[in-house]
Design a protein around this motif. Structure first.
Motif, PDB file in Angstrom:
ATOM      1  N   HIS A 140      39.545  39.127  43.700  1.00 45.06           N
ATOM      2  CA  HIS A 140      40.659  38.464  43.019  1.00 45.06           C
ATOM      3  C   HIS A 140      41.964  38.902  43.648  1.00 45.06           C
ATOM      4  O   HIS A 140      42.191  40.074  43.909  1.00 45.06           O
ATOM      5  CB  HIS A 140      40.639  38.809  41.520  1.00 45.06           C
ATOM      6  N   ASN A 153      40.993  35.625  33.924  1.00 48.97           N
ATOM      7  CA  ASN A 153      40.085  36.154  32.903  1.00 48.97           C
ATOM      8  C   ASN A 153      38.659  35.711  33.195  1.00 48.97           C
ATOM      9  O   ASN A 153      38.186  34.738  32.629  1.00 48.97           O
ATOM     10  CB  ASN A 153      40.523  35.673  31.521  1.00 48.97           C
ATOM     11  N   PRO A 154      37.999  36.407  34.085  1.00 49.30           N
ATOM     12  CA  PRO A 154      36.643  35.982  34.423  1.00 49.30           C
ATOM     13  C   PRO A 154      35.597  36.486  33.423  1.00 49.30           C
ATOM     14  O   PRO A 154      35.690  37.612  32.942  1.00 49.30           O
ATOM     15  CB  PRO A 154      36.419  36.621  35.794  1.00 49.30           C
ATOM     16  N   THR A 155      34.663  35.626  33.136  1.00 44.78           N
ATOM     17  CA  THR A 155      33.526  36.026  32.306  1.00 44.78           C
ATOM     18  C   THR A 155      32.266  35.838  33.143  1.00 44.78           C
ATOM     19  O   THR A 155      32.117  34.804  33.787  1.00 44.78           O
ATOM     20  CB  THR A 155      33.435  35.148  31.042  1.00 44.78           C
ATOM     21  N   THR A 170      32.879  43.596  42.649  1.00 46.40           N
ATOM     22  CA  THR A 170      34.116  42.874  42.330  1.00 46.40           C
ATOM     23  C   THR A 170      35.322  43.715  42.715  1.00 46.40           C
ATOM     24  O   THR A 170      35.295  44.940  42.610  1.00 46.40           O
ATOM     25  CB  THR A 170      34.207  42.563  40.821  1.00 46.40           C
ATOM     26  N   THR A 179      44.532  40.693  33.497  1.00 45.11           N
ATOM     27  CA  THR A 179      43.143  40.272  33.611  1.00 45.11           C
ATOM     28  C   THR A 179      42.319  40.916  32.517  1.00 45.11           C
ATOM     29  O   THR A 179      42.516  42.079  32.179  1.00 45.11           O
ATOM     30  CB  THR A 179      42.571  40.625  34.999  1.00 45.11           C
ATOM     31  N   ARG A 181      38.342  41.079  32.052  1.00 45.65           N
ATOM     32  CA  ARG A 181      37.055  40.688  32.652  1.00 45.65           C
ATOM     33  C   ARG A 181      35.938  41.059  31.697  1.00 45.65           C
ATOM     34  O   ARG A 181      35.845  42.199  31.253  1.00 45.65           O
ATOM     35  CB  ARG A 181      36.866  41.432  33.977  1.00 45.65           C
ATOM     36  N   THR A 183      31.808  41.065  31.217  1.00 45.99           N
ATOM     37  CA  THR A 183      30.522  40.913  31.903  1.00 45.99           C
ATOM     38  C   THR A 183      29.412  41.273  30.931  1.00 45.99           C
ATOM     39  O   THR A 183      29.456  42.325  30.291  1.00 45.99           O
ATOM     40  CB  THR A 183      30.460  41.850  33.130  1.00 45.99           C
ATOM     41  N   GLU A 197      32.870  47.980  40.657  1.00 50.95           N
ATOM     42  CA  GLU A 197      34.164  47.339  40.442  1.00 50.95           C
ATOM     43  C   GLU A 197      35.262  48.180  41.071  1.00 50.95           C
ATOM     44  O   GLU A 197      35.222  49.408  41.020  1.00 50.95           O
ATOM     45  CB  GLU A 197      34.349  47.198  38.929  1.00 50.95           C
ATOM     46  N   THR A 209      38.446  45.711  31.681  1.00 44.34           N
ATOM     47  CA  THR A 209      37.100  45.268  32.023  1.00 44.34           C
ATOM     48  C   THR A 209      36.175  45.706  30.910  1.00 44.34           C
ATOM     49  O   THR A 209      36.284  46.812  30.386  1.00 44.34           O
ATOM     50  CB  THR A 209      36.614  45.838  33.363  1.00 44.34           C
TER      51      THR A 209
END
Lengths: 316, 244
Positions: A140, A153-155, A170, A179, A181, A183, A197, A209
């Motif tokens: 990112h 905002n990744p899922t 990542t 952000t 995140r 997971t 990460e 995260t």
């Protein structure tokens, strides 16, 4: 399959090309299967003999189907946002067939030189069938000289069938203002999930995260490792919850360097629901050790050079 | 040539001034110099003063006639001083090769990096890409630390108790490393040691106790008294009188 096109033919401008190089090391339209998403729309999609990429009909995003037994293929799915104020939401589902072994290179780059916030929220779901293996690399990156924020905002949802293996690599090294995140992993018998990460925040940035892994199958294991550097007034939060529901191994580690007025919070959670579950958490947060700086200075580096070397190594 | 003129250093603890170094005057122009003396006598502090890690309260330091008293650690390193820590520092993510590159001040060829590691008795191929982290043993770290000093190749190399914390087997090899260094290295070596075999290869021995220079001379002048065991001079835990 169609003939390979150039970035220019796909109307990808130089700024967008530069971001593609940053997040996916792409300097041309990649070989094999790919999906390029630019400013909230699909710019190009290409399938290969064993990997089929299909645009979703009901919502933005794609379905990626990797045929059983596919070996040594890379799939590129970068996302670029260069239009200020755009809020992009995308659903990507990866269906990895039995015994397949692939590398997936994702990444999102935002160039925002406007005043409005630009945001990319990617929801990635991975379904690995029996004995499938995936290495998933996600970078990112944000840039821009405007006052608009860069938000991501990744899922990621990972479902690992018996004997499957996924490694998630990542990194978020620069330019993301905010952000969160998330997971989530669910593991069947003898499945393995490795998460590595790397995060560096500066200025007023915030990075959170949140990992949650359910070890449901006997012999399943996970290793969640976070390395981060927080500078200036930035804030980071690391949450890792591992539930051991059977004979399994879980390990999580948060290793952070804090500088200036930054703050880092590490919140581990281990839930052992079976007497055979073996779960470990480690967390270490601190400033750069004075001895490390002194050692590198005795090699002739200035204090600033020594600090940069230590951080580069730490986040490598 | 290294000159120390009237070096004094003290620390304050609970309002009391505790002298660590008191009016040290030394002219060191030999090829291989050993500092010895009891633990807590001020040897390591003096080495750190020379490397610029500790700033003395008083005194002057000259390297080849140039006043380096006000130079910081980096400037002294560039002026030609190397320092091998008694407890080498670990770095997460920095490889042995990177550390050697930084020491040499340029990217080394794999061959050159391996040559330095072989010099300190490490099988180079096993180490060059290893991280300088907790996975290395104390003895391995010590050797890598010495290799970084070799890679620098400066006119003055300081070693703070290279034998401390390593096993007997590693020690035997380490002695050979220093014997070789004594013959091959171009600049001067200043080594803090309690070990007779190291003192034996020194051209000059300086005994430091109670923050002062107690004795200085050739090994023939100094070593016999030490071996006969003048109690006030003998370092605690030293193996004098016995061959290793």
């Amino acid at each position: 399959m169609s003939e390979k096109k150039t970035f220019e033919q796909l109307h990808i401008d130089p700024i967008q090309q530069q971001i593609l190089a940053q997040v996916a090391e792409l300097h041309e339209v990649p070989e094999g299967a790919y999906s390029l998403r630019v400013n909230g729309a699909s710019a190009a999609v290409g399938s290969s003999e064993h990997v089929t990429i299909v645009k979703k009909e009901d919502k933005p995003g794609i379905d990626i189907y990797v045929a059983p037994g596919t070996k040594h293929e890379s799939i590129h799915i970068p996302v670029v946002l260069s239009q200020t104020g755009l809020k992009d939401l995308v659903y990507n589902d990866f269906h990895i067939g039995e015994g397949a072994d692939v590398v997936i290179i994702a990444g999102c780059g935002i160039h925002n030189c406007g005043v409005q916030d630009s945001a990319h929220d990617g929801i990635h779901s991975f379904f690995l069938e029996k004995n499938a293996r995936v290495k998933y690399v996600e970078r990112h990156y944000g840039e821009g000289d405007g006052r608009g924020g860069v938000l991501m905002n990744p899922t990621t949802i990972v479902e690992l069938a018996e004997g499957s293996y996924m490694e998630m690599d990542t990194s978020q090294i620069k330019g993301i203002d905010s952000t969160v995140r998330v997971t989530r992993g669910t593991l069947a018998e003898n499945a393995t999930l490795i998460i590595k990460e790397k995060i560096m925040t500066h200025g007023e940035q915030y990075a959170e995260t949140n990992f949650s892994v359910e070890l449901n199958g006997a012999g399943s294991s996970t290793d969640v490792v976070s390395r981060s550097v927080a500078r200036d007034q930035s804030k980071q939060k690391f949450l890792a919850c591992i539930s051991g529901n059977t004979a399994c191994h879980g390990h999580s580690a948060c290793d952070a360097i804090i500088m200036d007025q930054a703050s880092v919070q590490a919140i581990p959670e281990l839930a052992a629901n079976d007497v055979e579950a073996s779960l470990i958490h480690e967390a270490a947060i601190g400033k750069i050790a004075g001895d490390q700086l002194i050692k590198l200075m005795t090699l002739g580096l200035s204090e600033e050079e020594a600090e940069a070397q230590i951080i580069n190594g730490f986040l490598k | 040539m290294l000159e120390l003129r009237h070096i004094s250093y003290s620390v304050e603890e609970e309002g009391k001034v505790i002298p660590i170094l008191q009016d040290i005057n030394l002219t060191l122009d030999d090829h291989f110099i050993a500092f010895t003396g009891p633990n807590g006598g001020g040897k390591s502090t003096l080495a750190r003063v020379i490397a610029g890690i500790i700033k003395p309260n008083e005194g002057q330091i000259l390297l080849d006639g140039e006043d380096i008293t006000d130079l910081n650690i980096t400037q002294r390193a560039k002026a030609g001083i190397s320092f091998a820590f008694q407890q080498p520092v670990r770095f997460k993510g920095i490889t042995v090769k990177t550390l050697l590159d930084l020491a040499a001040g340029k990217p080394l060829s794999l061959k050159a990096a391996c040559a330095y590691l072989s010099e300190v008795g490490l099988c180079a191929a096993d180490y060059v890409n290893r991280e300088v982290n907790d996975s290395l043993s104390g003895g391995e770290l010590k050797r890598i630390e010495i290799a970084t000093v070799l890679a620098r190749g400066t006119k003055l190399s300081l070693f703070d108790e290279p034998e401390a914390g390593i096993d007997l087997w590693s020690f035997q090899n380490l002695i050979q490393v220093f014997e070789r260094m004594h013959q091959e290295i171009q600049g001067s070596i200043l080594i803090i040691s309690h070990q007779e075999r190291i003192l034996n290869i020194a051209d000059q021995i300086v005994v430091i106790a109670g923050g002062r220079v107690r004795q200085q001379g050739s090994k023939d002048e100094v070593l016999p008294a030490l071996l006969q065991g003048e109690a006030s001079l003998r370092p605690a835990g030293a193996c004098f009188g016995k061959k290793q």
